[in-house]
Design a protein around this motif. Structure first.
Motif, short mmCIF file in Angstrom:
data_model
loop_
_atom_site.label_atom_id
_atom_site.label_comp_id
_atom_site.label_asym_id
_atom_site.label_seq_id
_atom_site.Cartn_x
_atom_site.Cartn_y
_atom_site.Cartn_z
N ALA A 124 -20.01 58.50 32.18
CA ALA A 124 -18.81 59.29 32.46
C ALA A 124 -17.73 58.34 32.97
N PHE A 125 -16.77 58.01 32.11
CA PHE A 125 -15.74 57.03 32.45
C PHE A 125 -14.38 57.71 32.63
N TYR A 126 -13.49 56.99 33.35
CA TYR A 126 -12.17 57.53 33.67
C TYR A 126 -11.16 56.40 33.60
N LEU A 127 -9.89 56.76 33.65
CA LEU A 127 -8.80 55.77 33.70
C LEU A 127 -8.21 55.78 35.10
N SER A 128 -8.13 54.59 35.70
CA SER A 128 -7.58 54.45 37.05
C SER A 128 -6.36 53.55 36.99
N PRO A 129 -5.15 54.05 37.33
CA PRO A 129 -3.93 53.24 37.25
C PRO A 129 -3.98 52.03 38.19
N VAL A 130 -3.59 50.88 37.66
CA VAL A 130 -3.47 49.66 38.46
C VAL A 130 -2.01 49.47 38.86
N ASN A 131 -1.12 49.71 37.92
CA ASN A 131 0.34 49.69 38.17
C ASN A 131 0.97 50.66 37.18
N ASP A 132 2.29 50.62 37.07
CA ASP A 132 2.99 51.56 36.20
C ASP A 132 2.68 51.34 34.72
N ASN A 133 2.18 50.15 34.38
CA ASN A 133 2.00 49.81 32.97
C ASN A 133 0.53 49.74 32.52
N ALA A 156 -0.51 51.97 29.73
CA ALA A 156 -0.22 53.33 30.20
C ALA A 156 0.58 54.14 29.20
N ASN A 157 1.17 53.49 28.18
CA ASN A 157 2.05 54.22 27.26
C ASN A 157 1.34 54.75 26.02
N LEU A 158 0.01 54.78 26.03
CA LEU A 158 -0.73 55.24 24.85
C LEU A 158 -0.74 56.77 24.79
N ILE A 163 -13.58 56.32 22.95
CA ILE A 163 -14.61 55.28 22.75
C ILE A 163 -15.40 55.66 21.53
N ASN A 164 -15.56 54.71 20.57
CA ASN A 164 -16.33 55.04 19.37
C ASN A 164 -17.81 54.75 19.58
N ASP A 165 -18.63 55.08 18.57
CA ASP A 165 -20.08 55.00 18.75
C ASP A 165 -20.63 53.57 18.76
N SER A 166 -19.79 52.57 18.52
CA SER A 166 -20.23 51.19 18.61
C SER A 166 -19.81 50.55 19.94
N GLY A 167 -19.16 51.34 20.81
CA GLY A 167 -18.78 50.84 22.13
C GLY A 167 -17.39 50.26 22.22
N GLN A 168 -16.58 50.44 21.18
CA GLN A 168 -15.21 49.95 21.22
C GLN A 168 -14.30 50.98 21.89
N VAL A 169 -13.45 50.52 22.80
CA VAL A 169 -12.46 51.38 23.44
C VAL A 169 -11.21 51.35 22.56
N ILE A 170 -10.83 52.51 22.06
CA ILE A 170 -9.74 52.62 21.08
C ILE A 170 -8.53 53.28 21.72
N GLY A 171 -7.36 52.65 21.58
CA GLY A 171 -6.11 53.23 22.01
C GLY A 171 -5.32 53.75 20.81
N ILE A 172 -4.69 54.90 20.96
CA ILE A 172 -3.93 55.50 19.87
C ILE A 172 -2.48 55.69 20.30
N GLN A 173 -1.57 55.16 19.49
CA GLN A 173 -0.14 55.31 19.77
C GLN A 173 0.60 55.50 18.45
N ASN A 174 1.34 56.59 18.37
CA ASN A 174 2.09 56.94 17.15
C ASN A 174 1.18 56.96 15.92
N GLY A 175 -0.06 57.47 16.12
CA GLY A 175 -1.00 57.57 15.00
C GLY A 175 -1.70 56.28 14.65
N GLU A 176 -1.33 55.18 15.31
CA GLU A 176 -1.94 53.87 15.03
C GLU A 176 -3.05 53.60 16.04
N GLU A 177 -4.20 53.10 15.56
CA GLU A 177 -5.32 52.76 16.43
C GLU A 177 -5.35 51.26 16.73
N GLN A 178 -5.70 50.92 17.95
CA GLN A 178 -5.89 49.52 18.32
C GLN A 178 -7.11 49.40 19.23
N VAL A 179 -7.87 48.33 19.04
CA VAL A 179 -9.06 48.09 19.85
C VAL A 179 -8.64 47.43 21.16
#
Length: 275
Positions: A124-133, A156-158, A163-179
């Motif tokens: 069970a994972f969460y996002l914890s802000p470090v700074n504004d970005n 922070a702007n995502l 997280i996919n089934d291979s353990g990659q954390v995926i960010g999505i912005q404007n429909g684009e995925e990035q690892v």
């Protein structure tokens, strides 16, 4: 005090430790990723026989070379049962469950002012802000989850993070995925060495005199190996019916030893009354 009463008193103290362990298991029956602890007893008389037959075990002994009887039983050890718990879907993007019973997540903690890596099955994972970005991927206690390149940072702007089934954390912005990172999952080759460290985590005991590299091997992922069940959590592997049975047996053993103390006291009283 007679040998009989000493044996009963020693065993009662150890049975209390077993009851404490059972109550801890039952209290965590609903804790995500919790692994039950199994108590194992050993006979102290058997230990004395081993010491007598192996002089190197009795180095520094001040008493005569003989078997000291009536020492009862002791809790030989508390071992982790790493059997897999059931997997329950949560429909939450940052919940993941490990599929192999010996796989573990790595968590960066601070103990007495120094950083230490600990291990957990709790996904069970969460996002914890470090700074504004930037935010960090953390567990429920706020400790960073380690990736292959250290703590996993999330911009922070995502629009979304999963997280996919291979353990990659995926960010999505404007429909684009990035690892954003790869979870640093390890396999415990010698899981018996692990000990509970609190907060549903494990660690290597200080007295083990082994390095993490001797116990764990990295789980190599190239983005195409399924090691996780996504949007799901592994439940506790505590079997309540088994724990209840163990508790009843331990309580009965405790009562029998308490009765031994009572009978021993009564016998001593009768002896003292003889004229």
């Amino acid at each position: 005090m007679s040998q009989m009463m000493i044996q009963a008193a020693v065993t009662m103290g150890q049975l209390q430790n077993k009851l404490d362990n059972i109550s801890h298991n039952m209290a965590n029956s609903q804790t995500t990723g919790y692994k039950s602890r199994q108590s194992e007893f050993s006979s102290l008389l058997f230990r004395e026989i081993n010491n007598l037959s192996a002089p190197e075990n009795a180095e520094g002994r001040l008493t005569p070379d003989a078997i000291r009887t009536g020492t009862g039983a002791r809790l030989g050890g508390v071992h982790l049962d790493l059997a897999e718990g059931s997997i329950q879907e949560t429909d939450r993007a940052l919940d993941v469950a490990l599929l192999d019973k010996d796989h573990l997540f790595q968590v960066q903690t601070t103990v007495d002012g120094r950083e230490e890596v600990r291990y957990t099955r709790d996904g069970a994972f969460y996002l914890s802000p470090v700074n504004d970005n930037t935010s960090l991927l953390v567990n429920g206690e706020g400790d960073p989850i380690l990736g292959t390149n250290g703590p996993i940072q999330v911009p922070a702007n995502l629009d979304d993070v999963n997280i996919n089934d291979s353990g990659q954390v995926i960010g999505i912005q404007n429909g684009e995925e990035q690892v954003l990172g790869q979870l640093a999952i390890v396999k415990a080759e010698r899981p018996r060495l692990l000990e509970a460290a609190g907060d549903n985590m494990f660690r290597l005991p200080d007295e083990a005199n082994v390095e993490a590299a001797d116990v764990f091997t990295p789980v190599a992922n190239a983005g195409n190996t399924k090691v996780l069940e996504t949007s799901a959590l592994e439940q506790s592997n505590v079997d309540l019916s088994e724990q209840m049975t163990d508790m009843v047996n331990a309580q009965r053993s405790y009562e029998f030893n308490a009765r031994t103390l009572t009978m021993g006291d009564q016998m001593n009283g009768l002896i003292n009354q003889l004229r």
